[in-house]
Scaffold this motif. Structure first.
Motif, PDB file in Angstrom:
ATOM      1  N   ASP A   1     -53.180   5.932  15.786  1.00 20.24           N
ATOM      2  CA  ASP A   1     -53.219   7.314  15.305  1.00 20.24           C
ATOM      3  C   ASP A   1     -51.820   7.920  15.263  1.00 20.24           C
ATOM      4  N   LYS A   2     -50.934   7.456  16.149  1.00 20.62           N
ATOM      5  CA  LYS A   2     -49.555   7.917  16.154  1.00 20.62           C
ATOM      6  C   LYS A   2     -48.673   7.039  15.263  1.00 20.62           C
ATOM      7  N   GLU A   3     -48.950   5.763  15.245  1.00 14.55           N
ATOM      8  CA  GLU A   3     -48.128   4.820  14.484  1.00 14.55           C
ATOM      9  C   GLU A   3     -48.263   5.017  12.990  1.00 14.55           C
ATOM     10  N   LEU A   4     -49.466   5.326  12.523  1.00 16.82           N
ATOM     11  CA  LEU A   4     -49.731   5.373  11.088  1.00 16.82           C
ATOM     12  C   LEU A   4     -49.232   6.679  10.483  1.00 16.82           C
TER      13      LEU A   4
ATOM     14  N   TRP B   1     -60.752   9.825   0.320  1.00 18.14           N
ATOM     15  CA  TRP B   1     -59.536   9.213   0.864  1.00 18.14           C
ATOM     16  C   TRP B   1     -59.513   9.320   2.389  1.00 18.14           C
ATOM     17  N   LYS B   2     -59.926  10.462   2.906  1.00 18.48           N
ATOM     18  CA  LYS B   2     -59.941  10.623   4.362  1.00 18.48           C
ATOM     19  C   LYS B   2     -60.898   9.628   5.009  1.00 18.48           C
ATOM     20  N   SER B   3     -62.044   9.405   4.386  1.00 19.22           N
ATOM     21  CA  SER B   3     -62.990   8.422   4.896  1.00 19.22           C
ATOM     22  C   SER B   3     -62.376   7.023   4.882  1.00 19.22           C
ATOM     23  N   GLU B   4     -61.703   6.682   3.811  1.00 22.74           N
ATOM     24  CA  GLU B   4     -61.062   5.358   3.712  1.00 22.74           C
ATOM     25  C   GLU B   4     -59.993   5.175   4.780  1.00 22.74           C
ATOM     26  N   ILE B   5     -59.207   6.211   5.022  1.00 18.86           N
ATOM     27  CA  ILE B   5     -58.168   6.137   6.040  1.00 18.86           C
ATOM     28  C   ILE B   5     -58.782   6.015   7.433  1.00 18.86           C
ATOM     29  N   ASP B   6     -59.812   6.803   7.708  1.00 18.92           N
ATOM     30  CA  ASP B   6     -60.472   6.736   9.015  1.00 18.92           C
ATOM     31  C   ASP B   6     -61.013   5.334   9.272  1.00 18.92           C
ATOM     32  N   GLN B   7     -61.584   4.713   8.242  1.00 20.26           N
ATOM     33  CA  GLN B   7     -62.135   3.368   8.420  1.00 20.26           C
ATOM     34  C   GLN B   7     -61.030   2.327   8.602  1.00 20.26           C
ATOM     35  N   ALA B   8     -59.937   2.479   7.887  1.00 18.34           N
ATOM     36  CA  ALA B   8     -58.819   1.551   8.070  1.00 18.34           C
ATOM     37  C   ALA B   8     -58.317   1.592   9.508  1.00 18.34           C
ATOM     38  N   LYS B   9     -58.242   2.801  10.063  1.00 15.81           N
ATOM     39  CA  LYS B   9     -57.846   2.937  11.469  1.00 15.81           C
ATOM     40  C   LYS B   9     -58.885   2.313  12.388  1.00 15.81           C
ATOM     41  N   ALA B  10     -60.152   2.593  12.105  1.00 13.54           N
ATOM     42  CA  ALA B  10     -61.227   2.144  12.999  1.00 13.54           C
ATOM     43  C   ALA B  10     -61.284   0.626  13.085  1.00 13.54           C
ATOM     44  N   PHE B  11     -61.070  -0.070  11.965  1.00 13.24           N
ATOM     45  CA  PHE B  11     -61.160  -1.530  11.992  1.00 13.24           C
ATOM     46  C   PHE B  11     -60.060  -2.127  12.860  1.00 13.24           C
ATOM     47  N   LEU B  12     -58.867  -1.539  12.830  1.00 16.31           N
ATOM     48  CA  LEU B  12     -57.799  -2.032  13.698  1.00 16.31           C
ATOM     49  C   LEU B  12     -58.075  -1.672  15.148  1.00 16.31           C
ATOM     50  N   LYS B  13     -58.580  -0.471  15.382  1.00 17.57           N
ATOM     51  CA  LYS B  13     -58.777  -0.001  16.753  1.00 17.57           C
ATOM     52  C   LYS B  13     -60.000  -0.622  17.432  1.00 17.57           C
TER      53      LYS B  13
ATOM     54  N   GLY C   1     -51.571  14.355   8.879  1.00 16.60           N
ATOM     55  CA  GLY C   1     -50.310  14.259   9.597  1.00 16.60           C
ATOM     56  C   GLY C   1     -49.409  13.121   9.178  1.00 16.60           C
ATOM     57  N   PHE C   2     -49.652  12.519   8.018  1.00 18.62           N
ATOM     58  CA  PHE C   2     -48.751  11.484   7.527  1.00 18.62           C
ATOM     59  C   PHE C   2     -47.397  12.113   7.183  1.00 18.62           C
ATOM     60  N   ARG C   3     -46.380  11.282   7.093  1.00 21.10           N
ATOM     61  CA  ARG C   3     -45.034  11.777   6.802  1.00 21.10           C
ATOM     62  C   ARG C   3     -44.481  11.301   5.464  1.00 21.10           C
TER      63      ARG C   3
ATOM     64  N   ASP D   1     -51.372   2.570  24.287  1.00 22.42           N
ATOM     65  CA  ASP D   1     -50.147   3.362  24.234  1.00 22.42           C
ATOM     66  C   ASP D   1     -49.201   2.805  25.294  1.00 22.42           C
ATOM     67  N   THR D   2     -48.142   2.119  24.865  1.00 20.43           N
ATOM     68  CA  THR D   2     -47.184   1.510  25.789  1.00 20.43           C
ATOM     69  C   THR D   2     -45.857   2.250  25.824  1.00 20.43           C
ATOM     70  N   GLY D   3     -45.836   3.458  25.271  1.00 23.90           N
ATOM     71  CA  GLY D   3     -44.611   4.234  25.299  1.00 23.90           C
ATOM     72  C   GLY D   3     -43.807   4.084  24.023  1.00 23.90           C
ATOM     73  N   PRO D   4     -42.538   4.509  24.050  1.00 22.33           N
ATOM     74  CA  PRO D   4     -41.695   4.459  22.856  1.00 22.33           C
ATOM     75  C   PRO D   4     -41.560   3.037  22.310  1.00 22.33           C
ATOM     76  N   GLN D   5     -41.481   2.937  21.008  1.00 21.08           N
ATOM     77  CA  GLN D   5     -41.342   1.625  20.381  1.00 21.08           C
ATOM     78  C   GLN D   5     -39.985   1.005  20.701  1.00 21.08           C
ATOM     79  N   PRO D   6     -39.954  -0.238  21.161  1.00 22.87           N
ATOM     80  CA  PRO D   6     -38.666  -0.908  21.360  1.00 22.87           C
ATOM     81  C   PRO D   6     -37.909  -1.063  20.037  1.00 22.87           C
ATOM     82  N   ARG D   7     -36.611  -1.070  20.145  1.00 24.11           N
ATOM     83  CA  ARG D   7     -35.731  -1.382  19.011  1.00 24.11           C
ATOM     84  C   ARG D   7     -35.901  -0.423  17.840  1.00 24.11           C
TER      85      ARG D   7
END
Length: 426
Positions: free
Chosen positions: A226-229, A195-207, A251-253, A65-71
């Protein structure tokens, strides 16, 4: 996806620049249509600098977590009587850097044309082939996938591109993992919990890319996933209904897995439903989706076609996108949604067409080439009654008495907490 050889993408850590946060957050960036450039603020001719150090490392240090996204621009409410900007969203399914180096190429194209984009990462591109059994896909055996896993160098190259893309203001979404389509366990058959399992795994592989590659000293990705996605596109545009229910709970938008026309979007299941859109196929008597694959299917049956036709097919795709752009730009100003893949079908005809489209539209007056995140930020900042009014306009339909009369009434006071919305009475 997996290439035999890859060139290491070099990403250096540089001193954080405060102007990267403020220079592109000018009032009116998204709300004001008076500028003659696609996105005022700092020029996007050079990659954004990385933070000096992480504010907070997450997990094994793969992300931070580096703070607000630049640009990332600040949304504004439309002023009474003002014409809305023409939004264009360029997005990429299964984004990853391989031997074609198209991820890095289109980052350069975006910077040169004042554009930001959305990159929908496939989670298995962050998982080495030798660790494929860490993936437990719904309704399939462990380690199964209809697309390839990656190698360690490919993961490092993809990480470098994801890092640079986010620092330049682009969005990192998800295209999930195994890309299972059709019957027999495809995503269209999955339950909400699957679907929730698939999403959790997609996050986990990146993290956990550092753990899974052994690259413990690597530079972390500069965002909390978790905040970006906040949004996605499903494989083959299937399984949208149950995915949206899962996404709402997580919490997706937004979702962009549907099929629709060039009209203003609305919310479904609590999410912005921003579908792929139909545009004309020049010289043919039908419309198809604003995606390279759909033109590829209609032109050569999703197989390699005659080389003599490559230029024509690329021009046809480009001109179809431009036709869709012009009828929105001169008509109802509905956001134009374009989805693609990093591919070389028919000699790279579709990649050439997308690049030419970016160059022709993103620097036009009153045009904003943005990510889905930036688009939904703007939508959430608007007066709901104004959005309802915009939705009454049909495909290509401009207000009969002009935009000044159509949106003449002042907006309702901004609800507390809407990002970037001006205070009541401003």
């Amino acid at each position: 996806m997996v290439a035999a050889r890859r060139i290491v993408a070099v990403v250096a850590l540089a001193v954080a620049c405060a102007s990267a946060l403020t220079g592109c957050s000018e009032a009116g960036w998204i709300g004001d249509t008076g500028s003659k450039e696609g996105a005022p603020g700092a020029k996007k001719t050079d990659p954004a600098p990385a933070p000096r150090s992480a504010v907070r490392l997450i997990g094994d240090g793969s992300t931070a977590d580096t703070g607000p996204q630049p640009r990332r621009p600040r949304p504004q409410r439309l002023e009474p009587g003002r014409k809305p900007p023409q939004f264009v969203v360029f997005s990429w399914d299964g984004a990853g850097e391989d031997g074609q180096r198209l991820f890095s190429h289109f980052r350069k194209v975006a910077r040169a044309n004042n554009a930001t984009m959305t990159y929908f990462l496939s989670g298995v591109y962050m998982l080495p082939e030798e660790k494929r059994e860490l993936y437990l896909p719904p309704r399939h055996a462990p380690g199964s996938s209809d697309i390839g896993f990656n190698d360690i160098q490919g993961i490092k190259d993809t990480v470098a591109q994801l890092r640079g893309a986010w620092l330049e203001g682009n969005e990192i979404g998800t295209h999930f993992n195994g890309h299972f389509c059709g019957s027999g366990g495809g995503v269209g058959e999955w339950s909400v919990e699957e679907w929730k399992s698939e999403i959790d795994q997609a996050k986990a592989f990146l993290k956990s890319w550092k753990t899974n590659t052994g690259a413990r000293e690597g530079v972390p990705l500069p965002f909390d996933y978790d905040k970006e996605l906040i949004g996605a596109r499903t494989p083959c545009l299937e399984g949208q209904q149950n995915f949206m229910r899962a996404a709402r709970d997580l919490g997706f938008r937004y979702d962009t897995s549907g099929v629709g026309s060039q009209v203003w979007p609305r919310k479904t299941e609590g999410l912005w439903d921003i579908p792929m859109q139909l545009v004309p196929v020049p010289g043919r008597a039908f419309e198809t989706l604003t995606m390279d694959y759909n033109f590829y299917v209609n032109q050569s049956g999703a197989r390699a076609g005659a080389p003599a036709m490559h230029r024509h097919w690329g021009d046809q795709f480009r001109d179809g996108l431009l036709h869709g752009f012009e009828r929105a730009y001169r008509g109802n100003r509905a956001p134009l949604i374009i989805g693609n893949h990093f591919e070389s079908w028919n000699g790279g005809a579709y990649m050439r067409a997308v690049e030419q489209t970016i160059e022709r539209v993103c620097t036009r007056s009153e045009v904003r080439c943005v990510s889905f995140r930036q688009l939904v930020d703007w939508l959430d900042a608007q007066d709901p009654e104004v959005l309802d009014r915009l939705r009454t306009l049909k495909v290509g339909q401009a207000p009969a008495k002009g935009w000044g009369a159509f949106l003449a009434d002042g907006p309702a006071p901004a609800p507390k907490g809407v990002p970037g919305a001006p205070a009541a009475g401003r």
